[in-house]
Design a protein around this motif. Sequence first.
Motif, PDB file in Angstrom:
ATOM      1  N   GLY A 401       0.817  -1.208   0.000  1.00 21.63           N
ATOM      2  CA  GLY A 401       0.000   0.000   0.000  1.00 21.63           C
ATOM      3  C   GLY A 401       0.850   1.257   0.000  1.00 21.63           C
ATOM      4  N   ASN A 402       0.281   2.350   0.500  1.00 23.08           N
ATOM      5  CA  ASN A 402       0.924   3.655   0.360  1.00 23.08           C
ATOM      6  C   ASN A 402       1.998   3.935   1.410  1.00 23.08           C
ATOM      7  N   VAL A 403       2.941   3.034   1.574  1.00 23.04           N
ATOM      8  CA  VAL A 403       4.064   3.311   2.487  1.00 23.04           C
ATOM      9  C   VAL A 403       5.358   3.325   1.684  1.00 23.04           C
ATOM     10  N   LYS A 404       6.422   3.896   2.315  1.00 26.54           N
ATOM     11  CA  LYS A 404       7.681   4.066   1.571  1.00 26.54           C
ATOM     12  C   LYS A 404       8.336   2.725   1.263  1.00 26.54           C
ATOM     13  N   SER A 405       8.456   1.860   2.284  1.00 29.11           N
ATOM     14  CA  SER A 405       9.083   0.571   1.981  1.00 29.11           C
ATOM     15  C   SER A 405       8.191  -0.594   2.406  1.00 29.11           C
ATOM     16  N   PRO A 406       7.330  -1.012   1.512  1.00 30.73           N
ATOM     17  CA  PRO A 406       6.490  -2.163   1.809  1.00 30.73           C
ATOM     18  C   PRO A 406       7.295  -3.463   1.724  1.00 30.73           C
ATOM     19  N   GLY A 407       6.731  -4.556   2.179  1.00 30.66           N
ATOM     20  CA  GLY A 407       7.426  -5.841   2.099  1.00 30.66           C
ATOM     21  C   GLY A 407       7.136  -6.709   3.298  1.00 30.66           C
ATOM     22  N   LEU A 429       4.128   7.335   2.110  1.00 29.41           N
ATOM     23  CA  LEU A 429       4.677   7.944   0.902  1.00 29.41           C
ATOM     24  C   LEU A 429       4.579   9.458   1.009  1.00 29.41           C
ATOM     25  N   ASP A 430       5.498  10.146   0.354  1.00 31.71           N
ATOM     26  CA  ASP A 430       5.471  11.605   0.418  1.00 31.71           C
ATOM     27  C   ASP A 430       4.155  12.127  -0.146  1.00 31.71           C
ATOM     28  N   GLY A 431       3.588  13.067   0.574  1.00 30.19           N
ATOM     29  CA  GLY A 431       2.349  13.664   0.106  1.00 30.19           C
ATOM     30  C   GLY A 431       1.105  12.854   0.435  1.00 30.19           C
ATOM     31  N   HIS A 432       1.295  11.706   1.089  1.00 29.80           N
ATOM     32  CA  HIS A 432       0.143  10.893   1.470  1.00 29.80           C
ATOM     33  C   HIS A 432      -0.074  10.982   2.976  1.00 29.80           C
ATOM     34  N   LYS A 433      -1.331  11.040   3.358  1.00 26.08           N
ATOM     35  CA  LYS A 433      -1.659  11.052   4.784  1.00 26.08           C
ATOM     36  C   LYS A 433      -2.335   9.733   5.131  1.00 26.08           C
ATOM     37  N   PHE A 434      -1.957   9.143   6.253  1.00 29.80           N
ATOM     38  CA  PHE A 434      -2.506   7.859   6.691  1.00 29.80           C
ATOM     39  C   PHE A 434      -4.003   7.990   6.965  1.00 29.80           C
ATOM     40  N   ILE A 468      -7.113 -10.421  12.185  1.00 27.29           N
ATOM     41  CA  ILE A 468      -5.787 -10.250  11.589  1.00 27.29           C
ATOM     42  C   ILE A 468      -5.528 -11.250  10.470  1.00 27.29           C
ATOM     43  N   GLY A 469      -6.196 -12.412  10.522  1.00 24.15           N
ATOM     44  CA  GLY A 469      -6.029 -13.411   9.466  1.00 24.15           C
ATOM     45  C   GLY A 469      -4.574 -13.748   9.211  1.00 24.15           C
ATOM     46  N   SER A 470      -4.161 -13.582   7.970  1.00 21.50           N
ATOM     47  CA  SER A 470      -2.793 -13.931   7.607  1.00 21.50           C
ATOM     48  C   SER A 470      -1.835 -12.748   7.767  1.00 21.50           C
ATOM     49  N   ALA A 471      -2.265 -11.727   8.481  1.00 17.26           N
ATOM     50  CA  ALA A 471      -1.432 -10.552   8.758  1.00 17.26           C
ATOM     51  C   ALA A 471      -1.008  -9.830   7.486  1.00 17.26           C
ATOM     52  N   ALA A 472      -1.937  -9.685   6.558  1.00 13.13           N
ATOM     53  CA  ALA A 472      -1.659  -8.924   5.347  1.00 13.13           C
ATOM     54  C   ALA A 472      -2.146  -7.500   5.558  1.00 13.13           C
ATOM     55  N   ILE A 473      -1.194  -6.594   5.721  1.00 17.80           N
ATOM     56  CA  ILE A 473      -1.556  -5.209   6.016  1.00 17.80           C
ATOM     57  C   ILE A 473      -1.519  -4.396   4.725  1.00 17.80           C
ATOM     58  N   VAL A 474      -2.623  -3.747   4.404  1.00 19.34           N
ATOM     59  CA  VAL A 474      -2.620  -2.825   3.269  1.00 19.34           C
ATOM     60  C   VAL A 474      -2.905  -1.438   3.820  1.00 19.34           C
ATOM     61  N   VAL A 475      -1.950  -0.539   3.626  1.00 21.59           N
ATOM     62  CA  VAL A 475      -2.079   0.801   4.184  1.00 21.59           C
ATOM     63  C   VAL A 475      -2.722   1.722   3.151  1.00 21.59           C
ATOM     64  N   LEU A 476      -3.769   2.411   3.581  1.00 23.42           N
ATOM     65  CA  LEU A 476      -4.497   3.295   2.671  1.00 23.42           C
ATOM     66  C   LEU A 476      -4.230   4.747   3.054  1.00 23.42           C
ATOM     67  N   SER A 477      -4.076   5.594   2.054  1.00 25.53           N
ATOM     68  CA  SER A 477      -3.854   7.010   2.342  1.00 25.53           C
ATOM     69  C   SER A 477      -5.089   7.821   1.966  1.00 25.53           C
ATOM     70  N   ASP A 478      -5.013   9.121   2.204  1.00 27.11           N
ATOM     71  CA  ASP A 478      -6.155   9.985   1.904  1.00 27.11           C
ATOM     72  C   ASP A 478      -6.413  10.120   0.409  1.00 27.11           C
ATOM     73  N   LYS A 479      -5.465   9.641  -0.420  1.00 27.47           N
ATOM     74  CA  LYS A 479      -5.670   9.718  -1.866  1.00 27.47           C
ATOM     75  C   LYS A 479      -6.566   8.582  -2.391  1.00 27.47           C
ATOM     76  N   VAL A 480      -6.913   7.679  -1.486  1.00 25.08           N
ATOM     77  CA  VAL A 480      -7.654   6.487  -1.905  1.00 25.08           C
ATOM     78  C   VAL A 480      -9.150   6.701  -1.704  1.00 25.08           C
ATOM     79  N   ASP A 481      -9.926   6.247  -2.677  1.00 23.45           N
ATOM     80  CA  ASP A 481     -11.367   6.331  -2.549  1.00 23.45           C
ATOM     81  C   ASP A 481     -11.873   5.071  -1.844  1.00 23.45           C
ATOM     82  N   ILE A 482     -12.336   5.257  -0.612  1.00 20.40           N
ATOM     83  CA  ILE A 482     -12.695   4.105   0.221  1.00 20.40           C
ATOM     84  C   ILE A 482     -13.829   3.286  -0.394  1.00 20.40           C
ATOM     85  N   LYS A 483     -14.770   3.983  -1.019  1.00 25.22           N
ATOM     86  CA  LYS A 483     -15.896   3.241  -1.603  1.00 25.22           C
ATOM     87  C   LYS A 483     -15.437   2.286  -2.696  1.00 25.22           C
TER      88      LYS A 483
END
Lengths: 560, 64
Positions: A401-407, A429-434, A468-483
């Motif tokens: 997702g919208n983080v600098k170093s995913p993995g 990521l630069d310019g993204h808000k959590f 938490i399931g399989s601990a797959a974290i996807v980070v969403l920023s304010d640039k993402v349309d939640i719907k």
Amino acid sequence: MNTINKRAPGRRDKVYFNKGRQLDLSAFEEAKKILDSYRPFKKDMLIEYLHLFNDKFHGLYAKHLRAIAELTKISMSEVYEVASFYAHFKIIDDDALPQSEVTVKVCDSITCFMNKSEDLYSQIKDSNFNARIEKAPCMGRCNLAPVVEVNHNHICNANLEKISNAIKTKDYLYKNDNFISLEDYRSNGGYELFKKLQEGTVTFDQFIKCFSESELRGLGGAGFPAFKKWQFVKSYKGPRLMCINADEGEPGTFKDRFYLNKDPHRFLEGTLIAATLVEAQTCYLYIRDEYYGLIKLIENEIKKLESLNIISKDFLVIRRGAGAYICGEESALIESIEGKRGLPRNRPPYVAEVGLFGKPTLVHNVETVYWIREIFEKGGKWFSSHGRNGRKGLRTFSVSGNVKSPGIKLTDAGITINELIEEHCGGMLDGHKFKGYLPGGASGGILPASLGNIPLDFDTLQEYGCFIGSAAIVVLSDKVDIKSIGLNLMKFFEDESCGQCTPCRNGTSMAVKLMEQKDWDIDLLNKLSVTMNKASICGLGQAAPNPLQCIIKYFEEDLK
Amino acid sequence: MVKFKINNKEVQGNKEDTIWEIAKSNGISIPHLCHSDEVGYKPDGNCRACVVQVKGERISKSFY
């Protein structure tokens, strides 16, 4: 239809013909050649047989399905039923249709979707490649989204240029990363513990004690304590079997691929130890078809083990998945190994009692067995000494997702998302808000940034309608349309629903229709969610409304 | 033999019978889609028109 040039007796001018789809003799000869080394034919191998044809002819021609049915004595309807259930089998009804050698699959699951895979898909469609172009679910490389598959070749951070290059140079192979070889693994004390267990110098009880201290839980998502599983399975009368679940389909998850690739022998030794603990006769490794190169890698390493007499022949059997998310559900996985459609079973009985081929079966996730050797060597207390915010153990997070170093981030269980982003992912990521995050892939729900201080572990997210399931974290920023995120997830469930039970089959497609509308009918969606959650047979239908419910609960602003 | 109440009516049936069967033999009809008395229509528990809440379990069970 084959007609015989002869008039039928009787009043009407009828022509003789044989009813039903007739056997094509040349296809039958082809099939004989391909399947000859597999005699005697077994029903549970059907999916493997289908793979042989699918690989060779880049699709399953109707004439071949007919020939397989004839050869293996499995009914035609059953062959068709199985072939049409799995996404990776491309059935070609018209026998005259030429083969399309290249298939380009564009991942449309959550992280790739956020990285504009839709646009990429239409670009590929427009650029006239001589290939079959399809959308496909998560391929397990979400940290490098968008991902495109050209035959078996996974192209990360894909763009048009890379794809056309791969097609031009016929670069279709799956590429593994470097891994720890058998020699290196053994020089580091590998397979010693397995040997000791076989010789009886370490006992079942020692393992139970160690793993009850370690509090290692099933890391596939359900979180059932590993040692209890062993006790349960062992308490039922043998012969017993074991399955490894490497059908990692949850969007956002790629930890199993990482571990299988990094240290295959640590995984194999863990598997062998668990199999020995419950005295399993055979262990089936069900690996998803997307990880084609890994299947080959593991196959190769198993051959090495067999030639060194570390294991007896055919003790570890690899079964190749065929692109069905539902086969990650343990009873569906068992059905699939039995060569059927992956339809989850009604419980009880649980698979620990009546599992594969009706035998008591131990089913473990890849990561769970991966930890066995290390935990036993370092002691159960070592594992449970990790953890923070009152939680215990280590957890492997697949962050995208919208983080600098995913993995892959191996860290304390109970870490909060804020800590995880800051300490391990280099911030947003630069310019993204959590703005929010998915704590457990598609089915785990969505949480807002304001709930960024919850410890991430089993049992801690239930009260928020998540897991938490399989601990797959996807980070969403304010640039993402939640719907649109919610709709993407629901479409995924609609595609992957096995269609067996009504609340899930009809519920997911109805939810998609409702969520496509500009204004959501919240009342109706709530009612639908309750029905799906309460009445579905398996976890897919039960968890499918989680993200939807979370959006209604936590992201009211976005619905306006 | 087991005895219990459905809609405040005392019913009884064999231990091996399903709740659905006991209800039927006592004249209580529960809606269903996935099966029929005819041959080849065994209850699969997949239409989920009839489900029961089991105490202590999170998810409902089909009671075919």
